[in-house]
Design a protein around this motif. Structure first.
Motif, PDB file in Angstrom:
ATOM      1  N   GLU A  39      -6.159  20.201 -19.239  1.00 12.32           N
ATOM      2  CA  GLU A  39      -7.072  21.545 -19.395  1.00 12.32           C
ATOM      3  C   GLU A  39      -7.039  22.043 -20.641  1.00 12.32           C
ATOM      4  O   GLU A  39      -6.023  21.917 -21.537  1.00 12.32           O
ATOM      5  N   VAL A  40      -8.111  22.573 -21.141  1.00 14.58           N
ATOM      6  CA  VAL A  40      -8.340  23.077 -22.532  1.00 14.58           C
ATOM      7  C   VAL A  40      -7.376  24.120 -22.764  1.00 14.58           C
ATOM      8  O   VAL A  40      -7.090  25.032 -21.867  1.00 14.58           O
ATOM      9  N   VAL A  41      -6.699  24.237 -24.083  1.00 12.73           N
ATOM     10  CA  VAL A  41      -5.732  25.255 -24.307  1.00 12.73           C
ATOM     11  C   VAL A  41      -6.453  26.506 -24.649  1.00 12.73           C
ATOM     12  O   VAL A  41      -7.392  26.397 -25.605  1.00 12.73           O
ATOM     13  N   GLU A  42      -6.138  27.599 -24.096  1.00  9.62           N
ATOM     14  CA  GLU A  42      -6.924  28.826 -24.591  1.00  9.62           C
ATOM     15  C   GLU A  42      -5.923  29.747 -25.320  1.00  9.62           C
ATOM     16  O   GLU A  42      -6.301  30.521 -26.071  1.00  9.62           O
ATOM     17  N   ASP A  43      -4.508  29.306 -25.629  1.00  9.65           N
ATOM     18  CA  ASP A  43      -3.552  30.189 -26.024  1.00  9.65           C
ATOM     19  C   ASP A  43      -2.580  29.276 -26.835  1.00  9.65           C
ATOM     20  O   ASP A  43      -1.866  28.410 -26.221  1.00  9.65           O
ATOM     21  N   LEU A  44      -2.412  29.174 -28.170  1.00 10.44           N
ATOM     22  CA  LEU A  44      -1.530  28.212 -28.723  1.00 10.44           C
ATOM     23  C   LEU A  44      -0.062  28.672 -28.420  1.00 10.44           C
ATOM     24  O   LEU A  44       0.919  27.720 -28.719  1.00 10.44           O
ATOM     25  N   ASP A  45       0.087  29.901 -28.025  1.00  5.53           N
ATOM     26  CA  ASP A  45       1.638  30.433 -27.995  1.00  5.53           C
ATOM     27  C   ASP A  45       1.902  30.124 -26.667  1.00  5.53           C
ATOM     28  O   ASP A  45       2.908  30.900 -26.175  1.00  5.53           O
ATOM     29  N   SER A  46       1.225  29.582 -25.725  1.00  5.97           N
ATOM     30  CA  SER A  46       1.364  29.586 -24.325  1.00  5.97           C
ATOM     31  C   SER A  46       2.384  28.517 -24.220  1.00  5.97           C
ATOM     32  O   SER A  46       2.658  27.387 -24.862  1.00  5.97           O
ATOM     33  N   GLU A  47       3.230  28.441 -23.056  1.00  6.63           N
ATOM     34  CA  GLU A  47       4.275  27.616 -22.660  1.00  6.63           C
ATOM     35  C   GLU A  47       3.738  26.115 -22.553  1.00  6.63           C
ATOM     36  O   GLU A  47       2.723  25.863 -22.014  1.00  6.63           O
ATOM     37  N   ALA A  48       4.595  25.214 -23.364  1.00  2.37           N
ATOM     38  CA  ALA A  48       4.204  23.775 -23.324  1.00  2.37           C
ATOM     39  C   ALA A  48       5.545  22.966 -22.834  1.00  2.37           C
ATOM     40  O   ALA A  48       6.103  22.532 -23.888  1.00  2.37           O
ATOM     41  N   ALA A  49       5.842  22.739 -21.617  1.00  2.00           N
ATOM     42  CA  ALA A  49       6.919  22.101 -21.343  1.00  2.00           C
ATOM     43  C   ALA A  49       6.950  20.490 -21.552  1.00  2.00           C
ATOM     44  O   ALA A  49       5.842  20.156 -21.757  1.00  2.00           O
TER      45      ALA A  49
END
Length: 59
Positions: A39-49
């Protein structure tokens, strides 16, 4: 559990900063080519396990 024992959650930004400069990350983000788990990232500060696949599309 104290704050020191709380597991640190990585973000997309933190994972990318291991390999790319902030300027490069910003360029890829603006071009909407950073993908997390397909999925395209919409927020660089979203969690990324760590178990989720993070890629720069077209690379």
């Amino acid at each position: 559990m104290s704050d020191d024992e709380t597991p640190q959650v990585e973000t997309v930004r933190v994972r990318l900063q291991r390999f790319l400069s902030d300027e490069r990350i910003a360029t890829h983000f603006e071009n909407k080519v950073i993908m997390l788990a397909g999925e395209v990232v919409e927020d660089l500060d979203s969690e990324a396990a760590p178990n989720l696949h993070l890629v720069i599309a077209g690379s």
